[in-house]
Design an enzyme around this catalytic site. Sequence first.
Site, short mmCIF file in Angstrom:
data_model
loop_
_atom_site.label_atom_id
_atom_site.label_comp_id
_atom_site.label_asym_id
_atom_site.label_seq_id
_atom_site.Cartn_x
_atom_site.Cartn_y
_atom_site.Cartn_z
N ASP A 245 -1.55 -7.90 6.49
CA ASP A 245 -1.31 -7.65 5.47
C ASP A 245 0.02 -9.45 5.23
OD1 ASP A 245 -1.80 -5.24 5.35
OD2 ASP A 245 0.10 -4.75 5.49
N THR B 190 0.96 -1.48 -0.06
CA THR B 190 0.08 -0.19 -0.05
C THR B 190 0.84 1.21 0.25
OG1 THR B 190 -0.01 0.01 2.51
CG2 THR B 190 -2.33 -1.15 1.02
N THR B 191 2.62 1.38 0.38
CA THR B 191 2.39 1.94 0.98
C THR B 191 3.49 2.51 -1.01
OG1 THR B 191 3.23 2.01 2.65
CG2 THR B 191 5.31 3.17 1.47
#
Length: 532
Positions: A400, A97-98
């Site tokens: 995650d 996501t980053t």
Amino acid sequence: MASAAVAKAKPTETFVDNKRKDDIRMANIAAAQAVADAVRTSLGPKGMDKMISTASGEVIITNDGATILNKMEVLQPAAKFLVELSKSQDVVAGDGTTTVVVIAGALLKASLTVLSAGIHATVVSDSLHKASIKAVEILSAMAVPVKLSDRDSLVKSASTSLNSKVVSQYSTLLAPLAVDAVLSVVDPEKPDLVDLKDIKIVKKLGGTVDDTELVNGLVFDKKVSHAAGGPTRVENAKIAVIQFQISPPKTDIEQSIVVSDYSQMDRILKEERNYILGMIKKIKATGCNVLLIQKSILRDAVTELSLHYLAKAKILVIKDIERDEIEFITKTLNCLPISNIEHFRTEKMGSADMVEEVPLGDGGKIVKIMGIKDMGRTTSVLVRGSNHLVLDEAERSLHDALCVIRCLVNKQYLIAGGGAPEIELSRQLGAWAKVLQGMEGYCVKAFAEALEVIPYTLAENAGLNPIAIVTELRNRHAHGEINAGINVRKGQITNILEENVVQPLLVSTSAISLASECVRMILKIDDIVTVR
């Protein structure tokens, strides 16, 4: 007279001001870049964490891109695209996501360069679309197939995901736990589909993350209702999940009845007792000895009186089960929820070897249901932590890791991490740009260079010399070492595949595709219209 002539001339003017369009586009790109720069320092195993303070006074410590952006108050419309982008990556892949936001920021910066060179936004957008399709092909060619029976490879992928988290020191415990949890819920009839709703994460304050465990059964973060001295441990349990209340009925409309006669009051109390007693006798007659009662908003699910009678009947009671938990519980126990006392049947109940209240040593208690017969394909994870900050971050990190394993179940290919795929993409797209003609080649070359932002940021966050590292990395890849990447622990470039730093192919391909789609959308905007 002169002013009248000027007034007549105005409607016939055909001058079009393009400066506003350019200004809007630049403002959108600058706002989106600012969001990307905010999370850039959180990338990689040595990335920094963010402390988020919400308006309600809640404090969150995390380096998960989706969580950071979700909690940020982003007002600029184009910048909100990047928040939605990280959410999309979270849904598709769960990890990266980053990365996806950092790549989008770098592509926007490259777009700004080619736009200022006079290339039209439509040409830039189309070139980016072609580059993203080519990038997915290159990544697929680099990928290594993996079998679900190869547990070690799955654990390595989960470990890579966890190494960049706040709870990275517990990756040796959480990674195998995530692998076992996902593999236990895979349905052989639909082997490429995993629903993470079948894995329930229960958080319990106290202990450390080391005490986290996988429970092959059900766990409730609550005590048994033993106000009237009911049982706290039942063997050979017959479990019923009920959605009705064991309490006196109320009127359907808002009204109050005043009873002034003592004999009538006694009669009401007697009727209440007989009503509750009649229900409990019907429940007991079916052989039920464990009751899971759904939370009620209209009236009390159970009263002190009904708990007293249930305790006499040696029935263990767990009350206040949330409505959204019912589906998971019934799937696990392989039973049916019962909505009316008249529908209470033995065949609607589930069976288990043991239901007991377990003390956790620090004053807390949980209820475990173990040895479930005909158990559905579900599992539970009990996450422990010394405080709420650690507990919440452990849950996010575990989510995650579970998503990474789910990606590998969906698309059984692994790819190297540590910036290796991005440098290889940059090199191969750069070579492909030379074959393309005209402005397309110029745009693709700019996008190829932009992808170097990932290894550059990884090196920067690890305190290494980013320019020297990226230059050496580019040199290694030019000599055919496609799996050469940054080993942040050793502070040098190594074969990252041999170092077990791997990630699912789906994480990288979706990051490239989603980032390019978001950038193309921002580039196509040439005006902002506010509707009041």
